[in-house]
Design a protein around this motif. Structure first.
Motif, PDB file in Angstrom:
ATOM      1  N   GLY A  30       0.819  -1.209   0.000  1.00 33.74           N
ATOM      2  CA  GLY A  30       0.000   0.000   0.000  1.00 33.74           C
ATOM      3  C   GLY A  30       0.850   1.254   0.000  1.00 33.74           C
ATOM      4  N   ASN A  31       1.886   1.250   0.799  1.00 34.18           N
ATOM      5  CA  ASN A  31       2.780   2.416   0.835  1.00 34.18           C
ATOM      6  C   ASN A  31       3.456   2.623  -0.508  1.00 34.18           C
ATOM      7  OD1 ASN A  31       2.140   2.860   3.533  1.00 34.18           O
ATOM      8  ND2 ASN A  31       3.809   1.544   4.267  1.00 34.18           N
ATOM      9  N   ALA A  32       3.844   1.496  -1.147  1.00 31.15           N
ATOM     10  CA  ALA A  32       4.528   1.608  -2.439  1.00 31.15           C
ATOM     11  C   ALA A  32       3.581   2.137  -3.514  1.00 31.15           C
ATOM     12  CB  ALA A  32       5.081   0.248  -2.854  1.00 31.15           C
ATOM     13  N   LEU A  33       2.332   1.646  -3.541  1.00 32.25           N
ATOM     14  CA  LEU A  33       1.372   2.117  -4.545  1.00 32.25           C
ATOM     15  C   LEU A  33       0.999   3.576  -4.316  1.00 32.25           C
ATOM     16  CD1 LEU A  33      -1.043  -0.959  -4.896  1.00 32.25           C
ATOM     17  CD2 LEU A  33       0.559  -0.086  -6.599  1.00 32.25           C
ATOM     18  N   GLN A  34       0.893   3.956  -3.053  1.00 29.30           N
ATOM     19  CA  GLN A  34       0.572   5.352  -2.757  1.00 29.30           C
ATOM     20  C   GLN A  34       1.672   6.276  -3.272  1.00 29.30           C
ATOM     21  OE1 GLN A  34      -0.058   6.128   1.385  1.00 29.30           O
ATOM     22  NE2 GLN A  34      -1.186   8.017   1.012  1.00 29.30           N
ATOM     23  N   SER A  35       2.902   5.834  -3.123  1.00 27.69           N
ATOM     24  CA  SER A  35       4.023   6.621  -3.640  1.00 27.69           C
ATOM     25  C   SER A  35       4.050   6.577  -5.170  1.00 27.69           C
ATOM     26  CB  SER A  35       5.339   6.078  -3.074  1.00 27.69           C
ATOM     27  OG  SER A  35       5.333   6.145  -1.649  1.00 27.69           O
ATOM     28  N   PHE A  36       3.742   5.422  -5.739  1.00 25.14           N
ATOM     29  CA  PHE A  36       3.741   5.255  -7.191  1.00 25.14           C
ATOM     30  C   PHE A  36       2.688   6.150  -7.843  1.00 25.14           C
ATOM     31  CE2 PHE A  36       2.774   2.518 -11.004  1.00 25.14           C
ATOM     32  CZ  PHE A  36       3.973   2.756 -11.642  1.00 25.14           C
ATOM     33  N   GLY A  37       1.563   6.316  -7.140  1.00 26.77           N
ATOM     34  CA  GLY A  37       0.491   7.145  -7.665  1.00 26.77           C
ATOM     35  C   GLY A  37       0.824   8.609  -7.718  1.00 26.77           C
ATOM     36  N   ARG A  38       1.846   9.026  -7.041  1.00 24.04           N
ATOM     37  CA  ARG A  38       2.248  10.430  -7.089  1.00 24.04           C
ATOM     38  C   ARG A  38       3.037  10.753  -8.356  1.00 24.04           C
ATOM     39  NH1 ARG A  38       4.265  10.530  -0.784  1.00 24.04           N
ATOM     40  NH2 ARG A  38       2.179  10.477   0.181  1.00 24.04           N
ATOM     41  N   TYR A  39       3.520   9.718  -9.048  1.00 20.60           N
ATOM     42  CA  TYR A  39       4.319   9.923 -10.255  1.00 20.60           C
ATOM     43  C   TYR A  39       3.514   9.639 -11.528  1.00 20.60           C
ATOM     44  CZ  TYR A  39       8.255   9.962  -7.017  1.00 20.60           C
ATOM     45  OH  TYR A  39       9.103  10.251  -5.985  1.00 20.60           O
TER      46      TYR A  39
END
Length: 703
Positions: free
Chosen positions: A422-431
């Protein structure tokens, strides 16, 4: 060997805490495995019951089939004996003169034959000249009265009757001799004149015509009871019938013989005709409380459908085994030998024990279900919660979930991994835009390009002078008004089972009969157009945008409909000449100043339900063949919301007559009719158009 990461080290530390026990999922699997053993036992019990039931059913069918074979053999013995007797009797007759009351050898033989064979009701020998000698078993035939005087009882001890009909010679006569068990004549009856001609019997006619053996069901000439008889011809040297032998079998006696054949405890046997009528037992031996005839009727209906000889049926919640075989009678129809046995007659105690075993197994199973449910919560509850967390992450809900509480180490690791994901996808969604990420996460079936040929009715609509009117409106007002327009029309089209294909500027393209079939597609398209036209007429006073008239074109024909486009983008649409023609008809309304123009195929589909009139025979651009086009005015039925007005009905009727005159070459009569029509309806553009054509044609002729 790699070093353990931080999460694995934390798990190992938690596992050895003395106050908190943590076990692997393997422990739960072992527990469930123990329960599965019990479940396996139940499955084995059910399988054993099923297998035993199948074996017992097969054995039951075998027993029933054997009973059917015995009964078929018994019926065959009786019928074959009758055939044999008929053939032997033929050997007693060499020519027509042998068929005579003076032939004591024949008479003695027939009396002996009937007295010896209990199933024979009568034997008759008939010559081509109408002479006959016959013997009747009065007991089997249930004959208790004199033939000539039915009100007078026969003498006590009467068992046989000798009937001699003499039609040749100087003294034609019919004599009845009633005999006792010792063949002594105890009463005689002479009928004055000859009223009975055995050659009038149906069995005589058929054998004389066919010249081969014949079986027939018929009522007894004496008692009226149903009997079955076999008739065999005697042929002379010229291969012509000079006499016949008829042997009648008592169905009552056949019923008694078959009844002696035991079929388990309560089973029954039946002899049926080819159309399912019960021959044996006879109707007198069937009581109203007897359910077997109803079961037999149901069994015959299934046999007639499937032609299967062995099957199970259920009647009033009771199972019956059925076995049916065909029994062919020589040169004639076939019989069906049927055996009906209640399923409970076979091994009922064994089934009862098995049912009790099943009930006990079910009770044990219910107990273990509760046990499994309790044990499964240790695994399922955390997994369901983790699945919910994953689902929220899939929808980009990254709200921090509460920490999972579980003693199963695998679930603890899974919880930690999901949080990291979840943390990785949340960060991925910012790019990367979220919609692209969602598409990568979600899975679905890909829509493929493809179509089919189908008969469609296509409608095109267009607002008259839309471009000119639209220029005077602001964009917001224009889009709002046009949206209201599309909304109203779309509801009507969808409610009439139509499919909106697309909106092209101010135009609508719709079609009927795709993607799903539509009954009466032409009428529904026409009704939709009339309803849309009514809306525009009602809104002309309040909606300034819709002051212009809406025109419609409707055409029916074959089109290609389906997903059309590219792999990147596609639409569900229809293409073909039918679409182009419908669009052209909509445009042609300008010439004739009409609102709804339909093609000849549509006109043929809608029949006489609508008021229409022919407009013209035209060749649409893109087509080589011409079609007749019509104006759709309204419903023919009076008093409806969309009904044509009396003036419209009169205009269409009169115009159609004038148009037909023109087609028939009656120019002057057509011209007069159009002129009269123009005087009454001066604003009708189509009438004016045809008058101009006629005047132009007249001027050409004069020049």
């Amino acid at each position: 060997m790699s070093e353990p990461n931080e999460n694995q080290e934390n798990i190992l530390k938690m596992r050895w805490r003395p106050k908190q026990l943590i076990w692997r999922i393997q422990f739960d699997i072992v527990s469930i495995f123990i329960i599965l053993i019990c479940t396996f036992s139940l499955i084995t019990s059910f399988y054993t019951y099923y297998t035993n039931s199948r074996e017992l059913t097969d054995l039951s069918f075998l027993v029933t089939e054997q009973a059917n074979t015995r009964i078929t053999s018994t019926v065959g013995d009786i019928t074959n004996q009758a055939v044999l007797l008929a053939q032997v009797t033929k050997g007693m007759i060499l020519n027509e003169k042998d068929v005579s009351g003076e032939n004591q050898t024949l008479i003695s033989y027939l009396l002996n034959l009937v007295s010896r064979e209990f199933s024979i009701s009568n034997v008759a020998v008939v010559s081509r000249e109408g002479n006959s000698v016959s013997v009747i078993n009065l007991i089997v035939s249930n004959q208790l009265y004199y033939h000539l005087d039915p009100s007078k009882e026969l003498p006590s001890g009467s068992q046989y009757a000798l009937r001699i009909v003499t039609r040749t010679g100087p003294n034609p006569s019919e004599v009845w001799e009633y005999k006792d068990n010792n063949m002594n004549t105890i009463a005689t009856e002479t009928i004055p004149g000859i009223y009975y001609d055995p050659r009038g019997e149906s069995w005589y006619h058929k054998v004389a015509e066919w010249q081969h053996m014949h079986w027939q069901m018929m009522p007894s000439a004496l008692s009226g009871q149903e009997i079955v008889s076999v008739t065999s011809p005697l042929l002379n040297s010229e291969k012509k019938v000079f006499a016949v032998v008829n042997v009648g079998l008592s169905l009552d006696q056949m019923s008694n013989v078959i009844a002696l054949q035991t079929v388990e405890k309560t089973g029954r046997a039946f002899v049926l005709s080819s159309d399912g009528e019960i021959i044996v037992p006879i109707s007198q031996n069937i009581t109203q409380q007897d359910v077997f005839p109803f079961v037999m009727k149901q069994a015959y209906e299934q046999y007639a459908k499937t032609n299967e000889g062995k099957f199970l049926i259920t009647n009033e919640n009771k199972k019956y085994l059925i076995c049916i075989t065909e029994y062919s009678l020589e040169f004639t129809d076939r019989w069906l030998i049927a055996v009906v046995v209640p399923f409970d007659d076979f091994f009922a105690p064994i089934f009862r024990i098995q049912k009790q075993t099943i009930l006990i197994s079910i009770a044990i199973l219910i107990f273990f279900i509760f046990l499994i449910n309790f044990a499964s919560k240790h695994i399922s509850s955390p997994i369901v919660k983790l699945a919910g967390v994953v689902n929220r992450i899939q929808n980009f809900d990254f709200q921090e979930p509460p920490k999972m509480k579980s003693r199963i180490s695998e679930i603890i690791v899974l919880d930690s991994s999901i949080r990291s994901m979840g943390n990785a996808l949340q960060s991925f969604g910012r790019y990367i835009p979220k919609e692209i990420v969602k598409t990568l996460i979600k899975q679905g079936q890909e829509i493929k390009i493809g179509g089919e040929r189908r008969e469609l009715t296509v409608l095109f609509s267009d607002i008259e002078n839309f471009t000119t009117v639209a220029e005077s409106f602001e964009i917001e007002e224009l889009t709002q008004t046009l949206s209201e327009y599309f909304e109203a029309f779309s509801k009507i089209i969808v409610n009439s089972e139509g499919t909106i294909d697309k909106f092209i500027g101010d135009s609508i393209m719709a079609f009927w009969n795709a993607p799903g079939p539509v009954v009466d597609q032409g009428s529904k398209a026409c009704l939709a157009a009339l309803q849309c036209l009514k809306i525009t007429n009602n809104q002309n006073e309040t909606n300034p945008f819709l002051k212009g008239r809406t025109r419609f074109g409707i055409h029916s024909g074959e089109a290609i409909v389906g997903n059309i486009g590219t792999s990147e983008r596609m639409n569900y649409t229809a293409i073909g000449n039918v679409v182009n023609t419908a669009a052209r008809l909509q445009t042609l309304n300008k010439i004739y100043n009409t609102s709804i123009m339909i093609s000849e195929p549509v006109h043929e589909k809608i029949g006489t339900r609508f008021i229409t009139r022919p407009l013209d025979f035209i060749v649409v651009k893109g087509r080589t063949k011409g079609i007749t086009v019509f104006e759709l005015v309204g419903l023919k039925e009076e008093g409806k919301e969309l009904s044509a007005t009396p003036a419209q009905v009169e205009l269409c009727t009169s115009f159609t007559k004038a148009y037909e005159m023109l087609l028939a070459g009656k120019m002057e009569e057509a011209k007069a009719s159009f002129s009269a029509l123009h005087e009454k309806f001066p604003s009708d553009t189509v009438t004016q158009l045809y008058l101009e054509r006629l005047h132009s044609e007249a001027r050409k002729k004069n020049t």
